[in-house]
Design a protein around this motif. Structure first.
Motif, PDB file in Angstrom:
ATOM      1  N   LEU A  45      -3.018  17.416  -0.782  1.00 40.01           N
ATOM      2  CA  LEU A  45      -4.115  16.292  -0.524  1.00 40.01           C
ATOM      3  C   LEU A  45      -4.814  15.633  -1.565  1.00 40.01           C
ATOM      4  N   GLU A  46      -4.947  16.632  -2.583  1.00 40.59           N
ATOM      5  CA  GLU A  46      -5.728  15.882  -3.737  1.00 40.59           C
ATOM      6  C   GLU A  46      -4.846  15.279  -4.682  1.00 40.59           C
ATOM      7  N   GLN A  47      -3.549  15.466  -4.624  1.00 36.94           N
ATOM      8  CA  GLN A  47      -2.731  14.601  -5.220  1.00 36.94           C
ATOM      9  C   GLN A  47      -2.392  13.091  -4.561  1.00 36.94           C
ATOM     10  N   ALA A  48      -2.618  13.331  -3.255  1.00 27.10           N
ATOM     11  CA  ALA A  48      -2.351  12.017  -2.449  1.00 27.10           C
ATOM     12  C   ALA A  48      -3.741  11.155  -2.643  1.00 27.10           C
ATOM     13  N   ALA A  49      -4.761  11.928  -2.834  1.00 23.79           N
ATOM     14  CA  ALA A  49      -5.939  11.135  -2.865  1.00 23.79           C
ATOM     15  C   ALA A  49      -6.093  10.444  -4.076  1.00 23.79           C
ATOM     16  N   GLN A  50      -5.215  10.950  -5.220  1.00 23.73           N
ATOM     17  CA  GLN A  50      -5.510  10.331  -6.522  1.00 23.73           C
ATOM     18  C   GLN A  50      -4.748   9.110  -6.475  1.00 23.73           C
ATOM     19  N   TRP A  51      -3.354   9.039  -5.908  1.00 19.59           N
ATOM     20  CA  TRP A  51      -2.313   8.264  -5.899  1.00 19.59           C
ATOM     21  C   TRP A  51      -2.286   7.146  -4.973  1.00 19.59           C
ATOM     22  N   CYS A  52      -2.616   7.636  -3.746  1.00 16.47           N
ATOM     23  CA  CYS A  52      -2.524   6.692  -2.607  1.00 16.47           C
ATOM     24  C   CYS A  52      -3.740   5.642  -2.279  1.00 16.47           C
ATOM     25  N   ASP A  53      -3.456   4.659  -1.442  1.00 13.78           N
ATOM     26  CA  ASP A  53      -4.304   3.705  -1.096  1.00 13.78           C
ATOM     27  C   ASP A  53      -4.934   4.325   0.451  1.00 13.78           C
ATOM     28  N   GLN A  54      -4.109   4.784   1.048  1.00 14.06           N
ATOM     29  CA  GLN A  54      -4.505   5.430   2.525  1.00 14.06           C
ATOM     30  C   GLN A  54      -3.990   6.871   2.541  1.00 14.06           C
ATOM     31  N   LEU A  55      -4.673   7.580   3.277  1.00 11.13           N
ATOM     32  CA  LEU A  55      -4.404   9.065   3.868  1.00 11.13           C
ATOM     33  C   LEU A  55      -4.486   8.733   5.336  1.00 11.13           C
ATOM     34  N   VAL A  56      -3.429   9.325   5.999  1.00  9.50           N
ATOM     35  CA  VAL A  56      -3.206   9.550   7.112  1.00  9.50           C
ATOM     36  C   VAL A  56      -3.328  11.114   7.556  1.00  9.50           C
ATOM     37  N   LEU A  57      -4.565  11.784   8.089  1.00  4.27           N
ATOM     38  CA  LEU A  57      -4.452  13.069   8.244  1.00  4.27           C
ATOM     39  C   LEU A  57      -3.875  13.457   9.840  1.00  4.27           C
ATOM     40  N   VAL A  58      -3.046  14.041   9.955  1.00  3.35           N
ATOM     41  CA  VAL A  58      -2.373  14.463  11.179  1.00  3.35           C
ATOM     42  C   VAL A  58      -2.218  16.079  11.660  1.00  3.35           C
ATOM     43  N   ASN A  59      -2.742  16.169  12.836  1.00  3.71           N
ATOM     44  CA  ASN A  59      -2.644  17.379  13.582  1.00  3.71           C
ATOM     45  C   ASN A  59      -2.194  17.237  14.891  1.00  3.71           C
ATOM     46  N   ARG A  60      -1.211  16.761  15.289  1.00  2.00           N
ATOM     47  CA  ARG A  60      -0.564  16.646  16.619  1.00  2.00           C
ATOM     48  C   ARG A  60      -1.037  15.278  16.975  1.00  2.00           C
ATOM     49  N   GLN A  61      -2.082  14.812  16.557  1.00  3.21           N
ATOM     50  CA  GLN A  61      -2.482  13.615  16.558  1.00  3.21           C
ATOM     51  C   GLN A  61      -3.247  13.097  15.264  1.00  3.21           C
ATOM     52  N   VAL A  62      -3.341  11.502  15.257  1.00  2.00           N
ATOM     53  CA  VAL A  62      -3.945  11.179  13.943  1.00  2.00           C
ATOM     54  C   VAL A  62      -5.340  11.517  13.952  1.00  2.00           C
ATOM     55  N   VAL A  63      -5.783  12.435  12.962  1.00  2.00           N
ATOM     56  CA  VAL A  63      -7.194  12.816  12.949  1.00  2.00           C
ATOM     57  C   VAL A  63      -8.221  11.832  12.368  1.00  2.00           C
ATOM     58  N   GLU A 108       0.830  -1.367  -0.160  1.00  2.62           N
ATOM     59  CA  GLU A 108       0.174   0.074  -0.019  1.00  2.62           C
ATOM     60  C   GLU A 108       0.696   1.169  -0.045  1.00  2.62           C
ATOM     61  N   PHE A 109       0.360   2.257  -0.710  1.00  2.00           N
ATOM     62  CA  PHE A 109       0.915   3.612  -0.645  1.00  2.00           C
ATOM     63  C   PHE A 109       0.092   4.561   0.278  1.00  2.00           C
ATOM     64  N   SER A 110       0.690   4.998   1.211  1.00  9.93           N
ATOM     65  CA  SER A 110       0.034   5.862   2.278  1.00  9.93           C
ATOM     66  C   SER A 110       0.804   7.350   2.210  1.00  9.93           C
ATOM     67  N   ALA A 111      -0.132   8.314   2.301  1.00  5.64           N
ATOM     68  CA  ALA A 111       0.301   9.634   2.477  1.00  5.64           C
ATOM     69  C   ALA A 111       0.127  10.114   4.091  1.00  5.64           C
ATOM     70  N   VAL A 112       0.990  10.854   4.555  1.00  5.76           N
ATOM     71  CA  VAL A 112       0.693  11.437   5.668  1.00  5.76           C
ATOM     72  C   VAL A 112       0.662  12.904   5.492  1.00  5.76           C
ATOM     73  N   ILE A 113      -0.596  13.630   5.861  1.00 10.57           N
ATOM     74  CA  ILE A 113      -0.978  14.989   5.420  1.00 10.57           C
ATOM     75  C   ILE A 113      -1.456  15.649   6.613  1.00 10.57           C
ATOM     76  N   ALA A 122      -7.716   8.088   9.431  1.00 16.79           N
ATOM     77  CA  ALA A 122      -6.826   6.978   8.793  1.00 16.79           C
ATOM     78  C   ALA A 122      -7.615   6.306   7.754  1.00 16.79           C
ATOM     79  N   GLY A 123      -7.416   6.077   6.633  1.00 16.74           N
ATOM     80  CA  GLY A 123      -8.138   5.150   5.918  1.00 16.74           C
ATOM     81  C   GLY A 123      -8.083   5.437   4.242  1.00 16.74           C
ATOM     82  N   THR A 124      -9.056   4.979   3.719  1.00 13.66           N
ATOM     83  CA  THR A 124      -8.817   5.202   2.329  1.00 13.66           C
ATOM     84  C   THR A 124      -9.286   6.497   1.708  1.00 13.66           C
ATOM     85  N   PRO A 125      -8.999   7.284   0.835  1.00 14.49           N
ATOM     86  CA  PRO A 125      -9.594   8.420   0.392  1.00 14.49           C
ATOM     87  C   PRO A 125     -10.928   8.510   0.166  1.00 14.49           C
ATOM     88  N   GLN A 126     -11.582   7.764  -0.058  1.00 11.94           N
ATOM     89  CA  GLN A 126     -12.973   7.997   0.032  1.00 11.94           C
ATOM     90  C   GLN A 126     -13.471   7.955   1.568  1.00 11.94           C
TER      91      GLN A 126
END
Length: 254
Positions: free
Chosen positions: A206-224, A42-47, A226-230
């Motif tokens: 974020l938009e580029q990551a949603a296009q290419w990645c299987d998982q997005l991990v949204l971070v703001n000092r904690q994990v807001v 899996e390709f994951s993005a931390v954003i 994590a899951g698929t772009p959808q």
């Protein structure tokens, strides 16, 4: 704000797991209770915004910063670094160091061999393959100071590939490169994930990551979230991620 729980597949052998990670720099909390799993294939993005703890999360996964809480494991083992390859932010490196593109690629092999063994034909062949993959073979004799920003980034990617690690961790690999190079890097990373590696990329796009990645991990000092772009790319999650940090004002660390 959506907190997605991991299904049992998240904890498969071979996956890299962050379990309730907390990191403090002096009196500042950079990361608190962050949990995420990065699975092979899996390709994951931390954003997240600047100062949100994205780079800190990567460094925590690698054991490069001390934890004030939590743990990291790879398939249940605390021995994580032997399974990983890391591309730091380009601006943190000394590009005046007297090495060629070929030398940079071979540095990735040194980590596998140890300092007591000299590279052999198989190691040199792997470095050549990586430089061809990153379209730098013709520039292999060039000093890194002579490279463009995009070429330097591709040299770091070649070093990463030569390590032949199961988990690839990249901190802002798209920063300072043009659109063509950016697309080339994303395609290369996508191919590495498709070949069975876990690829983890810190990015602001974020938009580029949603296009290419299987998982997005949204971070703001904690994990807001994590899951698929959808699952993750929702107005509520975006607002929670890019609003003021729930743990206080940013301290300037990414």
């Amino acid at each position: 704000m959506t907190h997605l729980s991991c299904d049992p597949h998240c904890y498969q052998p071979g996956a890299l797991h962050a379990r309730s990670l907390s990191v403090r720099y002096g009196g500042h909390t950079a990361l608190q209770g962050a949990s995420a799993s990065f699975r092979l294939g899996e390709f994951s993005a931390v954003i997240g915004p600047n100062g949100a703890g994205k780079s800190t999360l990567l460094k925590a996964l690698l054991g490069l910063v001390p934890l004030s809480g939590g743990a990291v494991d790879y398939g249940g083992s605390a021995e994580v670094q032997p399974h990983t390859a890391y591309v730091p932010q380009g601006q943190t490196l000394d590009w005046a160091f007297p090495v060629t593109v070929w030398d940079v690629a071979m540095m990735g092999r040194t980590g596998r061999l140890g300092w007591w063994r000299r590279p052999g034909p198989a190691d040199r062949a792997r470095a050549e393959q990586a430089l061809r993959q990153t379209e730098l073979w013709e520039l292999r004799g060039r000093h890194i100071a002579e490279l463009s920003g995009g070429q330097r980034q591709r040299a770091l990617l070649a070093r990463m590939l030569v390590r032949d690690a199961a988990v690839l961790l990249l901190d802002e690999p798209l920063t300072g490169v043009d659109t063509t190079t950016s697309q080339s890097i994303l395609a290369l990373l996508r191919a590495q994930a498709d070949a069975g590696r876990a690829v983890v990329m810190v990015t602001h796009d974020l938009e580029q990551a949603a296009q290419w990645c299987d998982q997005l991990v949204l971070v703001n000092r904690q994990v807001v979230a994590a899951g698929t772009p959808q699952q993750v790319y929702t107005p509520a999650n975006i607002e929670a991620t890019f609003s003021v940090s729930p743990l206080g004002s940013a301290d300037g660390r990414a």
